[in-house]
Design a protein around this motif. Structure first.
Motif, PDB file in Angstrom:
ATOM      1  N   THR A 424       0.831  -1.201   0.000  1.00  0.00           N
ATOM      2  CA  THR A 424       0.000   0.000   0.000  1.00  0.00           C
ATOM      3  C   THR A 424       0.867   1.253   0.000  1.00  0.00           C
ATOM      4  OG1 THR A 424      -0.088   0.051   2.413  1.00  0.00           O
ATOM      5  CG2 THR A 424      -1.828  -1.186   1.284  1.00  0.00           C
ATOM      6  N   ASN A 428      -3.629   5.006  -1.803  1.00  0.00           N
ATOM      7  CA  ASN A 428      -4.640   3.948  -1.869  1.00  0.00           C
ATOM      8  C   ASN A 428      -5.821   4.269  -0.956  1.00  0.00           C
ATOM      9  OD1 ASN A 428      -1.884   1.789  -2.078  1.00  0.00           O
ATOM     10  ND2 ASN A 428      -3.366   2.030  -3.713  1.00  0.00           N
ATOM     11  N   ASN A 487      -6.289  -1.192  -5.889  1.00  0.00           N
ATOM     12  CA  ASN A 487      -5.704  -0.085  -6.650  1.00  0.00           C
ATOM     13  C   ASN A 487      -6.567   1.166  -6.672  1.00  0.00           C
ATOM     14  OD1 ASN A 487      -3.196  -1.225  -7.651  1.00  0.00           O
ATOM     15  ND2 ASN A 487      -4.463  -2.613  -8.883  1.00  0.00           N
ATOM     16  N   LYS A 489      -7.931   4.623  -5.813  1.00  0.00           N
ATOM     17  CA  LYS A 489      -7.242   5.763  -5.206  1.00  0.00           C
ATOM     18  C   LYS A 489      -8.218   6.566  -4.350  1.00  0.00           C
ATOM     19  CE  LYS A 489      -3.419   4.841  -7.441  1.00  0.00           C
ATOM     20  NZ  LYS A 489      -2.238   4.320  -6.741  1.00  0.00           N
TER      21      LYS A 489
END
Length: 494
Positions: A424, A428, A487, A489
């Motif tokens: 991470t 993230n 993944n 954001k």
């Protein structure tokens, strides 16, 4: 010949001794401030006929074959480790350096060779072509443990991974022009575009075929997956070579595709290829060290010529080639200076230096000895000072965080599942959340969390922090869905 000299048992012991010597050399290379390849070569020269006299080795064709095999493995491992997201931003300058940069370097260095040595223009340009490319083995190994900024590392690695075709083409072209009266420069140029174009296409095609095959095939042993992956490297090279395309370029591109795909047993494949790449590198440089006879390499005339050519290559040819190849590209003066300094020479020039010998060109032995000296000079001077130059130019990046732990399933064929490793970062969306707040897909479970050197047992209230290594057991069916969650954001990053 070696079997006759040492016997089977003696030869096995000799191989073990050379490998152990290489590993010890790699261990102490960073402490001594020297690139490992210099010590590998030193081991080969030490046990050779001009050293301890343990091994007499002068089989140029065998050394060439071993060198090519090793370069395939090293290029494949380097491509696997290269992130496309980083390379994509430097693709154009890297290609420019790998083509125009090699050509400029070859012409400028060849001009100096013509003035320094008693050779013809074609022979001088052949010398320039041989030392024109940076070396993937040297660059990958030198940059691997150094905290160079990502942009610089990606540029140098992409250049060294893709510039071999240009160097090989120029070397073969000048050899043909020297030995054949019927060869014509304009007839040879189309073959370069064929080699580059078909090599690129073939690499993309086999790379996609490889990662789909690795993901879909169910093998009884997890240890077979890394072997399957590296087998595709040899298939790629040989297929490209059969149709006169660039095998080295095809291997690097295929590895890029495989390494940047969602891959079953990714950790095992990467670890295996890293180990076999080190083995290939050790054996290749030791063999090349055996092939060089110190008595000949370090003759005063060769040393004098080698120093002059090295000075031209390092301080004139390489910088001019870099600046010309990156005109109007987004590189600062300091970045261009660093790229110029980090243009390491290594195995590729030495392997290419065997081509004129095999072709029977007069004076090829002298070329080999001087080129060998030039490579040693480049490795010693440039390789040992890369970190200091990067620090002086302000191009050092953050410390590399490489996990020294892994969790693997014994048999994917029986479980139809895998363990995903994911690190991470602060961007993230899952960072800062507790496990019960994250919408993980069905049939997935956090197996372990590694935070620094600490193993964190995952519970529902465990909070995810930036830098954590997550090991998640997931059904292959839900792998893609899991990666979307990981993944995703956070809003600030977007």
């Amino acid at each position: 010949m070696l079997v006759e000299t040492f016997g089977n048992d003696g030869l096995i012991f000799l191989v073990a001794f050379l490998l152990l010597s290489g590993i010890v050399a790699a261990k102490f290379s960073s402490r001594l401030g020297l690139p490992a390849l210099v010590l590998f070569i030193a081991v080969g020269m030490a046990v050779g006929s001009d050293g301890l006299g343990i091994i007499y080795f002068d089989d140029v064709e065998l050394a060439q074959f071993i060198g090519i095999l090793a370069l395939i493995i090293i290029l494949f491992e380097g491509g696997l480790q290269t992130k496309w997201s980083t390379v994509r931003s430097v693709a154009i300058p890297s290609i420019s350096l790998a083509t125009a940069g090699v050509l400029f370097t070859a012409i400028i260095t060849g001009s100096a060779v013509y003035l320094i040595l008693d050779v013809t223009w074609l022979e001088a340009l052949l010398f320039g072509a041989i030392v024109g490319s940076t070396d993937a083995a040297a660059v990958f190994a030198t940059l691997k443990e150094r905290n160079i900024k990502a942009k610089m590392g990606a540029t140098l690695e992409a250049e060294s991974g893709t510039n071999d075709p240009m160097a090989v083409f120029l070397t073969v072209m000048f050899i043909e022009l020297i030995i054949s009266d019927e060869s014509n420069l304009w007839m040879l140029i189309p073959s370069f575009f064929w080699q580059m174009g078909i090599g690129l296409v073939l690499g993309l095609a086999i790379g996609k075929l490889a990662y789909k095959a690795i993901n879909k095939i169910n093998l009884e042993s997890s240890g077979l997956y890394p072997i399957l992956a590296v087998s595709f490297a040899f298939v790629t090279y040989s297929t490209a070579s059969f149709i006169d395309a660039s095998g080295f370029l095809a291997v690097y591109v295929a590895a890029l595709v495989i390494g940047n795909s969602e891959l079953t047993y990714r950790h095992s494949i990467f670890q295996f290829n890293e180990g076999i790449a080190w083995t290939a590198q050790i054996m290749m440089f030791i063999i090349l060290g055996l092939l060089a006879f110190p008595e000949q390499v370090f003759q005063l005339s060769n040393i004098f010529a080698g120093i002059l050519i090295s000075l031209v290559l390092i301080f004139v040819a390489r910088p001019i080639a870099v600046f010309l190849s990156t005109i109007k590209m987004k590189y600062t003066l300091k970045e261009r200076l660093f790229i110029s300094w980090a243009g390491l020479r290594g195995a590729v020039p030495i392997v290419l230096a065997t081509f004129p010998i095999v072709a029977g060109i007069d004076g090829a032995d002298q070329f080999f000895n001087i080129i060998f000296f030039v490579v040693l000079t480049s490795a010693l001077v440039q390789g040992s000072t890369i970190s200091n130059v990067a620090k002086h130019l302000g191009l050092m990046g953050p410390a590399k965080d490489t996990p020294h732990h892994s969790i693997e399933l014994i048999s994917i064929a029986k479980a139809n599942a895998e363990v995903v490793q994911f690190q991470t970062n602060r961007d993230n969306a899952i960072v800062g959340k507790r496990l019960h707040e994250i919408d993980f897909p069905t049939k997935s479970s956090i197996a372990a969390i590694v935070r620094g050197d600490e193993l964190v047992t995952p519970y529902g209230d465990t909070e995810i922090k930036a830098g954590d290594f997550l090991y998640i057991l997931v059904s292959k069916k839900y792998h893609t869905q899991l990666m979307k969650v990981l993944n995703n954001k956070n809003k600030q990053a977007k």
